[in-house]
Design a protein around this motif. Structure first.
Motif, PDB file in Angstrom:
ATOM      1  N   LEU A  18       0.636  -1.105  -0.253  1.00 50.16           N
ATOM      2  CA  LEU A  18       0.501   0.353  -0.155  1.00 50.16           C
ATOM      3  C   LEU A  18       0.983   1.373   0.149  1.00 50.16           C
ATOM      4  N   LYS A  19       1.683   1.194   0.560  1.00 51.67           N
ATOM      5  CA  LYS A  19       3.254   2.117   0.976  1.00 51.67           C
ATOM      6  C   LYS A  19       3.128   2.829  -0.454  1.00 51.67           C
ATOM      7  N   LYS A  20       3.439   1.556  -1.585  1.00 47.77           N
ATOM      8  CA  LYS A  20       4.337   1.562  -2.739  1.00 47.77           C
ATOM      9  C   LYS A  20       3.543   2.527  -3.572  1.00 47.77           C
ATOM     10  N   VAL A  21       1.730   1.484  -3.584  1.00 46.17           N
ATOM     11  CA  VAL A  21       0.949   2.342  -4.049  1.00 46.17           C
ATOM     12  C   VAL A  21       0.869   3.832  -4.049  1.00 46.17           C
ATOM     13  N   GLY A  22       0.937   4.134  -2.894  1.00 45.84           N
ATOM     14  CA  GLY A  22       0.572   5.077  -2.607  1.00 45.84           C
ATOM     15  C   GLY A  22       1.613   6.228  -2.694  1.00 45.84           C
ATOM     16  N   GLU A  23       3.005   5.930  -2.729  1.00 50.42           N
ATOM     17  CA  GLU A  23       3.803   6.856  -3.560  1.00 50.42           C
ATOM     18  C   GLU A  23       4.167   7.089  -4.958  1.00 50.42           C
ATOM     19  N   GLU A  69       6.076  11.556 -20.922  1.00 48.60           N
ATOM     20  CA  GLU A  69       7.021  10.807 -21.430  1.00 48.60           C
ATOM     21  C   GLU A  69       7.547  10.539 -19.156  1.00 48.60           C
ATOM     22  N   LYS A  70       7.096  10.962 -18.807  1.00 48.79           N
ATOM     23  CA  LYS A  70       7.387  11.257 -17.340  1.00 48.79           C
ATOM     24  C   LYS A  70       6.106  10.898 -17.072  1.00 48.79           C
ATOM     25  N   LEU A  71       4.994  11.151 -17.245  1.00 47.65           N
ATOM     26  CA  LEU A  71       3.953  10.481 -17.199  1.00 47.65           C
ATOM     27  C   LEU A  71       3.708   9.340 -17.168  1.00 47.65           C
ATOM     28  N   VAL A  82       1.068  11.868  -9.718  1.00 47.93           N
ATOM     29  CA  VAL A  82       0.499  13.534  -9.651  1.00 47.93           C
ATOM     30  C   VAL A  82       1.941  14.619  -9.750  1.00 47.93           C
ATOM     31  N   MET A  83       2.880  14.723  -9.675  1.00 44.41           N
ATOM     32  CA  MET A  83       3.897  15.281  -9.846  1.00 44.41           C
ATOM     33  C   MET A  83       4.330  15.485 -11.384  1.00 44.41           C
TER      34      MET A  83
END
Ligand SMILES: N=c1c2ncn([C@@H]3O[C@H](COP(=O)(O)OP(=O)(O)OP(=O)(O)O)[C@@H](O)[C@H]3O)c2ncn1[C@@H]1O[C@H](COP(=O)(O)O)[C@@H](O)[C@H]1O
Length: 108
Positions: free
Chosen positions: A38-43, A58-60, A49-50
Protein backbone atom coordinates in the motif's frame (compact mmCIF):
# COMPACT_ATOMS: atom_id res chain seq x y z
CA UNK A 1 -2.35 -6.06 -26.76
CA UNK A 2 -3.26 -4.36 -23.47
CA UNK A 3 -4.97 -7.47 -22.14
CA UNK A 4 -2.08 -9.72 -23.19
CA UNK A 5 0.40 -7.58 -21.30
CA UNK A 6 -1.82 -7.46 -18.21
CA UNK A 7 -2.44 -11.21 -18.28
CA UNK A 8 1.21 -12.10 -18.82
CA UNK A 9 2.28 -9.78 -16.03
CA UNK A 10 -0.45 -11.18 -13.75
CA UNK A 11 0.93 -14.69 -14.36
CA UNK A 12 4.44 -13.55 -13.40
CA UNK A 13 3.04 -11.89 -10.27
CA UNK A 14 1.26 -15.15 -9.33
CA UNK A 15 4.46 -17.14 -9.84
CA UNK A 16 6.34 -14.83 -7.45
CA UNK A 17 4.08 -15.95 -4.58
CA UNK A 18 6.09 -19.16 -4.31
CA UNK A 19 9.47 -17.50 -4.86
CA UNK A 20 11.90 -16.76 -2.00
CA UNK A 21 11.67 -13.15 -0.76
CA UNK A 22 15.25 -12.34 -1.70
CA UNK A 23 14.90 -13.71 -5.23
CA UNK A 24 12.97 -10.82 -6.77
CA UNK A 25 11.45 -7.39 -6.22
CA UNK A 26 7.85 -8.67 -6.25
CA UNK A 27 8.60 -11.65 -4.00
CA UNK A 28 10.26 -9.22 -1.59
CA UNK A 29 7.20 -6.95 -1.59
CA UNK A 30 4.86 -9.89 -0.89
CA UNK A 31 7.10 -10.90 2.01
CA UNK A 32 6.92 -7.38 3.49
CA UNK A 33 3.14 -7.59 3.43
CA UNK A 34 0.08 -5.49 2.66
CA UNK A 35 1.21 -2.26 4.33
CA UNK A 36 4.44 -2.20 2.31
CA UNK A 37 2.49 -2.74 -0.92
CA UNK A 38 0.00 0.00 0.00
CA UNK A 39 2.90 2.35 0.76
CA UNK A 40 4.29 1.77 -2.73
CA UNK A 41 0.85 2.38 -4.30
CA UNK A 42 0.60 5.66 -2.39
CA UNK A 43 4.13 6.74 -3.40
CA UNK A 44 3.53 5.92 -7.05
CA UNK A 45 0.21 7.80 -7.00
CA UNK A 46 2.00 10.88 -5.64
CA UNK A 47 4.77 10.54 -8.24
CA UNK A 48 2.08 10.31 -10.93
CA UNK A 49 0.49 13.56 -9.75
CA UNK A 50 3.90 15.28 -9.75
CA UNK A 51 4.68 13.99 -13.25
CA UNK A 52 1.35 15.29 -14.56
CA UNK A 53 2.12 18.70 -13.07
CA UNK A 54 5.55 18.69 -14.75
CA UNK A 55 3.80 18.37 -18.10
CA UNK A 56 6.32 15.92 -19.59
CA UNK A 57 4.28 13.16 -21.30
CA UNK A 58 7.07 10.54 -21.14
CA UNK A 59 7.45 11.09 -17.39
CA UNK A 60 3.71 10.72 -16.88
CA UNK A 61 3.61 7.45 -18.84
CA UNK A 62 6.56 6.12 -16.80
CA UNK A 63 4.95 6.97 -13.47
CA UNK A 64 1.52 5.64 -14.48
CA UNK A 65 3.26 2.38 -15.47
CA UNK A 66 4.79 2.24 -11.96
CA UNK A 67 1.37 2.96 -10.46
CA UNK A 68 -0.45 0.35 -12.54
CA UNK A 69 2.29 -2.17 -11.76
CA UNK A 70 1.98 -1.70 -8.02
CA UNK A 71 -1.83 -1.83 -8.14
CA UNK A 72 -1.45 -5.16 -10.00
CA UNK A 73 0.83 -6.39 -7.21
CA UNK A 74 -1.84 -5.27 -4.72
CA UNK A 75 -4.60 -7.10 -6.61
CA UNK A 76 -2.51 -10.29 -6.78
CA UNK A 77 -1.68 -10.07 -3.07
CA UNK A 78 -5.41 -9.79 -2.33
CA UNK A 79 -6.27 -12.80 -4.53
CA UNK A 80 -7.62 -10.68 -7.37
CA UNK A 81 -6.60 -10.30 -11.01
CA UNK A 82 -6.71 -7.68 -13.79
CA UNK A 83 -9.81 -9.44 -15.18
CA UNK A 84 -11.74 -8.49 -12.05
CA UNK A 85 -11.10 -4.79 -12.72
CA UNK A 86 -11.59 -5.11 -16.48
CA UNK A 87 -14.96 -6.81 -15.86
CA UNK A 88 -16.01 -3.94 -13.58
CA UNK A 89 -14.99 -1.34 -16.20
CA UNK A 90 -16.81 -3.30 -18.91
CA UNK A 91 -19.89 -3.48 -16.71
CA UNK A 92 -19.79 0.31 -16.27
CA UNK A 93 -19.53 0.81 -20.03
CA UNK A 94 -22.81 -1.07 -20.32
CA UNK A 95 -24.55 1.36 -17.97
CA UNK A 96 -26.27 4.52 -19.19
CA UNK A 97 -25.22 7.81 -17.60
CA UNK A 98 -28.35 7.88 -15.42
CA UNK A 99 -27.89 4.31 -14.27
CA UNK A 100 -24.25 5.04 -13.46
CA UNK A 101 -25.20 8.07 -11.34
CA UNK A 102 -27.85 6.05 -9.52
CA UNK A 103 -25.32 3.30 -8.90
CA UNK A 104 -23.03 5.82 -7.24
CA UNK A 105 -25.88 7.16 -5.13
CA UNK A 106 -26.12 10.43 -7.04
CA UNK A 107 -29.50 9.81 -8.63
CA UNK A 108 -32.21 12.52 -8.75
N1 LIG B 1 6.89 -3.90 -14.26
C1 LIG B 1 7.64 -4.04 -13.30
C2 LIG B 1 8.04 -2.92 -12.49
N2 LIG B 1 7.74 -1.61 -12.55
C3 LIG B 1 8.39 -1.04 -11.53
N3 LIG B 1 9.11 -1.95 -10.83
C4 LIG B 1 9.95 -1.73 -9.66
O1 LIG B 1 9.23 -0.90 -8.77
C5 LIG B 1 10.13 -0.08 -8.08
C6 LIG B 1 9.64 1.35 -8.24
O2 LIG B 1 9.89 1.98 -7.09
P1 LIG B 1 10.53 3.44 -7.08
O3 LIG B 1 10.18 4.19 -8.33
O4 LIG B 1 10.11 4.04 -5.80
O5 LIG B 1 12.08 3.13 -7.14
P2 LIG B 1 12.97 2.54 -5.99
O6 LIG B 1 13.39 3.67 -5.11
O7 LIG B 1 14.06 1.77 -6.67
O8 LIG B 1 11.97 1.56 -5.21
P3 LIG B 1 12.16 0.87 -3.80
O9 LIG B 1 13.37 -0.01 -3.92
O10 LIG B 1 12.31 1.97 -2.79
O11 LIG B 1 10.88 0.10 -3.61
C7 LIG B 1 11.51 -0.25 -8.68
O12 LIG B 1 12.30 -1.09 -7.87
C8 LIG B 1 11.21 -0.94 -10.01
O13 LIG B 1 12.22 -1.83 -10.41
C9 LIG B 1 8.91 -3.14 -11.40
N4 LIG B 1 9.38 -4.37 -11.07
C10 LIG B 1 8.98 -5.42 -11.84
N5 LIG B 1 8.13 -5.28 -12.93
C11 LIG B 1 7.65 -6.48 -13.68
O14 LIG B 1 7.42 -7.51 -12.75
C12 LIG B 1 8.08 -8.69 -13.16
C13 LIG B 1 8.56 -9.43 -11.94
O15 LIG B 1 9.52 -8.65 -11.27
P4 LIG B 1 10.56 -9.34 -10.28
O16 LIG B 1 9.77 -9.85 -9.14
O17 LIG B 1 11.50 -8.24 -9.88
O18 LIG B 1 11.26 -10.40 -11.04
C14 LIG B 1 9.23 -8.21 -14.07
O19 LIG B 1 9.54 -9.19 -15.00
C15 LIG B 1 8.63 -6.98 -14.72
O20 LIG B 1 7.90 -7.40 -15.86
Amino acid sequence: MANDVLHELAQVLESRKSAPAESSYVAGLYAKGLDAILKKVGEEATETVMAAKDGVPEKLVYEVADLWFHTLVLLAHQGLAPDDVLAELARRMGLSGLEEKARRGQGA
